[in-house]
Design a protein around this motif. Sequence first.
Motif: not given
Length: 161
Positions: A11-12, A17-19, A33-36, A145-150
Motif C-alpha cells: 500500500g505504501i 507510485v501515485m505520488d 495535483p490534489l492539495n492534501y 497509477a496507484y493500481g500499477f503501483g500495487l
Amino acid sequence: MFIVFKTVIVGIGATLVMDVWSWCQKRLLKVPPLNYALVGRWILSLPGGRFYHHTIISTPRMPGELFTGWVFHYLTGIVFALIPLLLNGTVWLSEPTLAAGLLTGLITLLAPFMILQPALGFGIAASRTPRPWLARLLSLLTHMAYGFGLYVAALAMAVWE
C-alpha cells in the motif's frame, strides 16, 4: 501477520507510485495535483460534525491540516491495498497480476468520485468544478497509477521473498 506487513508495504509502495505520477503531472502537464491540506481540513472538520462543505476552500484553515491530509492519504493507500486480496486471496501477494492492480485502481475511483469530491464541495465526480471531465480524467490516471503501483510493489515483494 506477515500478510498484514506485506499489505502495508504494498500500500505504501503503490501510494508512492501515485505520488510520483502526481509530481510528473504537475511538472510535465502543468496541472496541480490534489492539495492534501484540503483533505486534512476535511478530516479535522469531521469531529465537529461537518461532513459536507460548500467548498472546502472557503472553510478556514486548521492547524495540522497538511500533515493530517498526507497521513490520511497514505492510510487510505494501505487500506485500499486490501482490495486485491479480497479479489484474489493471498495468492495476490505471491503472484500479483497487472489486471488485479488496475481493477483495484478503477474500484478505488469510487472513493473520490462518490465521497471525497462531494464532501469537499466539488460535487459527485467533480461535477461542480470548472472542468469536470479534466478532473475526472486526472483522477482516473492517478488511480491507474496507484493500481500499477500495487502491481509493481506486490511483484517486488514476491521477488524479494
